[in-house]
Design a protein around this motif. Structure first.
Motif, PDB file in Angstrom:
ATOM      1  N   LEU A 158      -2.046   2.262   6.863  1.00  0.00           N
ATOM      2  CA  LEU A 158      -2.953   3.273   7.527  1.00  0.00           C
ATOM      3  C   LEU A 158      -4.215   2.676   7.627  1.00  0.00           C
ATOM      4  N   ALA A 159      -4.762   3.052   8.975  1.00  0.00           N
ATOM      5  CA  ALA A 159      -6.205   2.625   9.104  1.00  0.00           C
ATOM      6  C   ALA A 159      -7.081   3.962   9.397  1.00  0.00           C
ATOM      7  N   THR A 160      -8.376   3.801   9.097  1.00  0.00           N
ATOM      8  CA  THR A 160      -9.176   4.844   8.777  1.00  0.00           C
ATOM      9  C   THR A 160     -10.552   4.626   9.669  1.00  0.00           C
ATOM     10  N   ALA A 161     -11.029   5.631   9.955  1.00  0.00           N
ATOM     11  CA  ALA A 161     -12.552   5.598  10.784  1.00  0.00           C
ATOM     12  C   ALA A 161     -13.474   5.029   9.752  1.00  0.00           C
ATOM     13  N   GLY A 162     -13.288   4.578   8.513  1.00  0.00           N
ATOM     14  CA  GLY A 162     -14.380   3.880   7.630  1.00  0.00           C
ATOM     15  C   GLY A 162     -14.046   2.397   7.881  1.00  0.00           C
ATOM     16  N   ASP A 163     -13.075   1.796   8.865  1.00  0.00           N
ATOM     17  CA  ASP A 163     -13.025   0.587   9.230  1.00  0.00           C
ATOM     18  C   ASP A 163     -12.231  -0.019   8.042  1.00  0.00           C
ATOM     19  N   LEU A 164     -11.102   0.594   7.543  1.00  0.00           N
ATOM     20  CA  LEU A 164     -10.268   0.172   6.611  1.00  0.00           C
ATOM     21  C   LEU A 164      -8.947   0.018   6.973  1.00  0.00           C
ATOM     22  N   VAL A 165      -8.078  -0.771   6.690  1.00  0.00           N
ATOM     23  CA  VAL A 165      -6.735  -0.771   6.700  1.00  0.00           C
ATOM     24  C   VAL A 165      -5.974  -0.705   5.268  1.00  0.00           C
ATOM     25  N   PHE A 166      -5.214   0.316   4.878  1.00  0.00           N
ATOM     26  CA  PHE A 166      -4.748   0.174   3.627  1.00  0.00           C
ATOM     27  C   PHE A 166      -3.100  -0.007   3.722  1.00  0.00           C
ATOM     28  N   GLN A 167      -2.672  -0.920   2.678  1.00  0.00           N
ATOM     29  CA  GLN A 167      -1.199  -1.134   2.990  1.00  0.00           C
ATOM     30  C   GLN A 167      -0.833  -1.571   1.550  1.00  0.00           C
ATOM     31  N   GLY A 168       0.493  -0.862   0.982  1.00  0.00           N
ATOM     32  CA  GLY A 168       1.081  -1.216  -0.179  1.00  0.00           C
ATOM     33  C   GLY A 168       1.930  -2.507  -0.249  1.00  0.00           C
ATOM     34  N   ARG A 169       2.079  -3.165  -1.209  1.00  0.00           N
ATOM     35  CA  ARG A 169       2.846  -4.348  -1.400  1.00  0.00           C
ATOM     36  C   ARG A 169       4.238  -4.375  -2.190  1.00  0.00           C
ATOM     37  N   ILE A 170       4.961  -5.378  -2.091  1.00  0.00           N
ATOM     38  CA  ILE A 170       6.298  -5.340  -3.106  1.00  0.00           C
ATOM     39  C   ILE A 170       5.794  -5.622  -4.430  1.00  0.00           C
ATOM     40  N   ASP A 171       4.760  -6.274  -4.502  1.00  0.00           N
ATOM     41  CA  ASP A 171       4.517  -6.964  -6.048  1.00  0.00           C
ATOM     42  C   ASP A 171       3.643  -5.830  -6.684  1.00  0.00           C
ATOM     43  N   GLY A 172       3.498  -4.525  -6.197  1.00  0.00           N
ATOM     44  CA  GLY A 172       2.971  -3.417  -6.836  1.00  0.00           C
ATOM     45  C   GLY A 172       1.440  -3.399  -6.681  1.00  0.00           C
ATOM     46  N   TYR A 173       0.988  -3.557  -5.490  1.00  0.00           N
ATOM     47  CA  TYR A 173      -0.669  -3.359  -5.499  1.00  0.00           C
ATOM     48  C   TYR A 173      -0.546  -2.290  -4.047  1.00  0.00           C
ATOM     49  N   LEU A 174      -1.535  -1.510  -4.043  1.00  0.00           N
ATOM     50  CA  LEU A 174      -2.185  -0.847  -2.912  1.00  0.00           C
ATOM     51  C   LEU A 174      -3.488  -1.536  -2.604  1.00  0.00           C
ATOM     52  N   ARG A 190     -10.399  -9.074   5.641  1.00  0.00           N
ATOM     53  CA  ARG A 190     -10.983  -9.511   4.130  1.00  0.00           C
ATOM     54  C   ARG A 190     -10.594  -8.297   3.290  1.00  0.00           C
ATOM     55  N   GLN A 191      -9.848  -8.778   2.127  1.00  0.00           N
ATOM     56  CA  GLN A 191      -9.522  -7.781   1.268  1.00  0.00           C
ATOM     57  C   GLN A 191     -10.785  -7.188   0.298  1.00  0.00           C
ATOM     58  N   VAL A 192     -10.971  -5.944   0.461  1.00  0.00           N
ATOM     59  CA  VAL A 192     -12.248  -5.492  -0.149  1.00  0.00           C
ATOM     60  C   VAL A 192     -11.921  -4.346  -1.383  1.00  0.00           C
ATOM     61  N   TRP A 193     -10.325  -4.106  -1.659  1.00  0.00           N
ATOM     62  CA  TRP A 193      -9.909  -3.193  -2.782  1.00  0.00           C
ATOM     63  C   TRP A 193      -8.694  -3.318  -3.187  1.00  0.00           C
ATOM     64  N   SER A 194      -8.515  -2.953  -4.285  1.00  0.00           N
ATOM     65  CA  SER A 194      -6.798  -3.151  -4.616  1.00  0.00           C
ATOM     66  C   SER A 194      -6.674  -2.477  -6.058  1.00  0.00           C
ATOM     67  N   TYR A 195      -5.580  -1.886  -5.987  1.00  0.00           N
ATOM     68  CA  TYR A 195      -5.109  -1.011  -7.256  1.00  0.00           C
ATOM     69  C   TYR A 195      -3.657  -1.383  -7.659  1.00  0.00           C
ATOM     70  N   LYS A 196      -3.397  -1.746  -8.885  1.00  0.00           N
ATOM     71  CA  LYS A 196      -2.262  -2.268  -9.546  1.00  0.00           C
ATOM     72  C   LYS A 196      -1.554  -0.816  -9.892  1.00  0.00           C
ATOM     73  N   THR A 197      -0.316  -0.843  -9.585  1.00  0.00           N
ATOM     74  CA  THR A 197       0.599   0.292  -9.800  1.00  0.00           C
ATOM     75  C   THR A 197       1.690  -0.168 -10.618  1.00  0.00           C
ATOM     76  N   ALA A 198       2.424   0.904 -11.169  1.00  0.00           N
ATOM     77  CA  ALA A 198       3.585   0.332 -12.075  1.00  0.00           C
ATOM     78  C   ALA A 198       4.746  -0.154 -11.241  1.00  0.00           C
ATOM     79  N   SER A 199       4.842  -0.177  -9.926  1.00  0.00           N
ATOM     80  CA  SER A 199       6.069  -0.395  -9.150  1.00  0.00           C
ATOM     81  C   SER A 199       5.753  -0.640  -7.852  1.00  0.00           C
ATOM     82  N   PRO A 200       6.597  -1.052  -6.955  1.00  0.00           N
ATOM     83  CA  PRO A 200       6.196  -1.528  -5.681  1.00  0.00           C
ATOM     84  C   PRO A 200       5.670  -0.463  -4.889  1.00  0.00           C
TER      85      PRO A 200
END
Length: 701
Positions: free
Chosen positions: A482-498, A507-517
């Motif tokens: 996902l890309a946004t007008a806030g100049d951000l790109v969001f992507q999920g990962r197989i190790d359970g991070y958004l 440059r990575q600017v934020w992440s959130y740990k989830t319970a699953s990929p």
């Protein structure tokens, strides 16, 4: 008179209740809604909302969440009319208040109860669409259904194909210009004749149908498309009138330009894979592996471009097609951008289909380059000239799979989830490596090759055809973008991070740990003055099944908790802690491995498509339970009931009654060996992960 007054009072009360209800669901403005898989016909996967940006994304928190049952949860939500709609499993639809998360209604297509389906190739549908107060879903058993977005009750229903057809429907429908656009799958298992259908979104009436491979040559060619296709095939129908070669299923990618009144269709591979078997007399085999533009009102052919002429490596063009206006050589061009499976990124003129440019975005060995006329310059030896399997990059999983890219009009960059994975492929031989379905080649799609089983997020400039930045990702199954007008790109990962990246620098600017990929593509929308980012968690699809080996170091268990997560600035919601203990090794002291039975079981496990969901070498990746840790394989009677008799059909495991008793016993024997080996494999992976710990920066929690 009194009865008239009572009727008026009830009408006024109902009207006020409706207004209050509408007010409770604060309506989103149309330009911030996300009503199709890629948001709108441009398929940019770009949100024009900029409240969440690089300056404040650190304050992004969970606004609300919803727990999901195990199953297919890699779909894209859609948002409209103040509601958020999701699909899970085999077309279980839920509607929520998009701001608060309150469940409004749910509806289940009940596909598992209607028929004994061939669901091995269609774990669930990857998305839904919304238009004019209707939620549109295509079910795995071939129905196209419109639901009332207020109640969840069906408004109309059409059948896209018959219950007995060897087709599946797992791609998201689109609604473009008042028409539901939908295709189907199935070209990996039979010589089906692919087609795309347009239905009226309000009534369900079929408006047109476009076929992607030619019909019976004994009949006159009634359309221009049929004339174009026939000249590129030879011998695709047998003397008995039965189809020998076909395919071209368009199950995923559609785009729409309302100004040009064109709908663009991304077409898949041929069957059999082997070109010489499919079309013995040669030819490019249009419209396999092609982008086709058709008139939105009539479905009539306008132009095409083929990315893999005479394709024979599961080379598809079903990946999303991004429409954008860009400046090339000082002129604004209306372009279509696609990164199909074959490892190149293409830029075409979307008015005419004229080729503009193409360059490699991953390791490619099948072609040296794309020439000035837009045709590939193939490397020697890739047409099965020899008798031995050879190394092919990318393999049939593609350098870019169905997980969508995103494009930002602000940065001018395309953000690509890239897979680096090679395969071993060659002509089919008796007892060879061919998968089920008689595909005509020997194939190891998940080969253990140097540099393979990797994934990256690449930011690519489609004008200069140059890399802007890239990020190495864990595993080999990168999430949608996902890309946004806030100049951000969001992507999920197989190790359970958004994860969120700065769209300009990576440059990575934020992440959130989830319970699953996190595999599903996120979306973003605005309710009132507040922007939200929504995503579904859980592993699944190809990277959770047949191609799961590269994800083995990460917890992708089928039964890990799955959620719908919705984020906003200042969100304070919490997900309850979950039991993350790994499964215990099975106790099977009486098992005595027999080499011949193990080999027979391994071949039967592959030949009966068990690997599609349960993984190569029975290494589960989240699309279905990992059988190496399942007590079911210790119970002969229970195993038979599940595999052959459909005891868990309602849980998503279709019966495989075609498996012989001898093969069933051999499969169970093979799985008991894999269970015995699993603890040592897990320990080796742990040691390998520790050794590699310094090679990849871990995202901040």
């Amino acid at each position: 008179m009194q009865s008239m007054r009572n009727m008026m009072r009830r009408a006024v009360t109902a009207g006020l209740a409706g207004l209050l209800s509408a007010g409770a669901i604060a309506a989103s403005s149309p330009n911030s809604e996300w009503s199709n898989f890629g948001r709108d016909g441009s398929e940019q996967h770009f949100s024009p909302v900029a409240e969440i940006n690089t300056q404040n994304v650190a304050r992004l928190g969970l606004a609300w969440h919803q727990g999901l049952t195990p199953g297919f949860t890699v779909s894209t939500p859609v948002q409209a009319n103040g509601k958020l709609f999701i699909t899970t499993g085999h077309s279980h639809i839920q509607a929520f208040n998009a701001a608060t998360g309150r469940l409004l209604w749910e509806w289940d297509a009940r596909t598992r109860e209607i028929a004994q389906l061939n669901l091995h190739m269609s774990w669930g549908n990857k998305g839904i669409a919304w238009s004019n107060g209707k939620v549109i879903v295509g079910t795995t058993d071939g129905r196209v259904i419109a639901l009332d977005d207020r109640t969840g009750k069906p408004v109309w229903e059409q059948r896209q194909y018959g219950l007995g057809d060897m087709k599946n429907n797992n791609g998201p429908p689109r609604v473009f210009g008042g028409k539901v656009i939908i295709g189907h799958g199935g070209a990996d298992i039979t010589p089906e004749r692919g087609y795309v259908t347009a239905y009226d979104v309000n009534t369900g009436k079929q408006l047109w149908r476009f076929y992607t491979v030619p019909g019976d040559p004994a009949q006159p060619a009634a359309t221009k498309a049929e004339q174009v296709m026939r000249s590129t095939w030879s011998g695709w129908m047998g003397a008995d009138g039965k189809r020998i070669g076909g395919g071209g299923t368009a199950w995923n990618a559609f785009s729409y330009d309302p100004a040009l009144n064109l709908i663009y269709i991304g077409v898949g591979n041929g069957f059999p894979y082997n070109h010489k078997m499919r079309s013995p007399g040669g030819g490019d085999n249009l419209f396999l592996a092609s982008i086709v533009a058709v008139d939105a009102d009539t479905g009539e052919y306008r132009w095409h471009y083929q990315v893999c002429p005479a394709e024979q490596w599961d080379c598809t063009a079903v990946q999303d097609m991004t429409l954008a206006d860009v400046v090339i050589d000082g002129k604004t061009r209306k372009v279509l951008i696609q990164a199909p499976k074959n490892g190149f990124l293409y830029v075409l003129d979307r008015e005419t289909g004229a080729f503009i440019s193409a360059e490699k975005i991953a390791k490619v060995t099948w072609a040296e380059r794309i020439d000035a006329n837009g045709r590939p310059v193939e490397n020697p030896g890739i047409r099965f000239e020899g008798n031995m399997p050879f190394e092919l990059w990318p393999g049939p999983q593609g350098a870019h799979s169905w997980l969508p890219q995103a494009y930002s009009p602000q940065t001018g960059l395309v953000y690509l989830p890239i897979i680096e994975m090679g395969a071993l492929i060659g002509p089919a031989k008796p007892g060879g490596m061919a998968l089920g379905g008689n595909i005509g080649v020997s194939l190891v799609g998940d080969a253990d090759l140097p540099g393979s089983r990797r994934s990256l997020l690449k930011a690519w400039n489609p004008v200069t055809q140059k890399l802007a930045w890239q990020v190495e990702l864990p595993g080999d199954w990168p999430g949608g973008v996902l890309a946004t007008a806030g100049d951000l790109v969001f992507q999920g990962r197989i190790d359970g991070y958004l994860v969120a990246y700065d769209a300009r620098t990576g440059r990575q600017v934020w992440s959130y740990k989830t319970a699953s990929p996190v595999v599903a593509p996120p979306i973003s929308y605005r309710i009132g003055n507040r922007q939200y980012v929504a995503v579904m968690t859980g592993s699944g699809s190809q990277g959770g099944g047949i191609l799961a080996t590269g994800n083995a170091p990460y917890r992708t268990d089928y039964r890990l908790p799955r959620h719908l997560l919705v984020f906003a600035i200042g969100g304070r919601d919490k997900v309850a802690p979950v039991d993350m203990r790994e499964p215990e090794a099975l106790s099977d002291p009486d098992f005595k491995p027999d080499q011949a039975t193990i080999m027979k079981g391994a071949m039967a496990f592959a030949g009966n498509a068990c690997i599609v969901c349960h993984g190569m070498n029975a290494i589960g990746g989240g699309a279905a339970p990992d059988l190496r840790w399942s007590p079911m394989i210790l119970d002969e009677t229970g195993f038979r009931a599940v595999v052959k008799e459909g005891a868990l059909k309602l849980a998503g495991m279709p019966p495989s009654s075609q498996i012989s008793d001898a093969d069933l016993d051999a499969i169970r024997h093979y799985l008991r060996l894999r269970a015995m080996q699993a603890p040592a494999e897990r320990e080796a992976i742990r040691k390998g992960m520790k050794a590699k710990a310094g090679e990849m920066e871990r995202p901040a929690g």
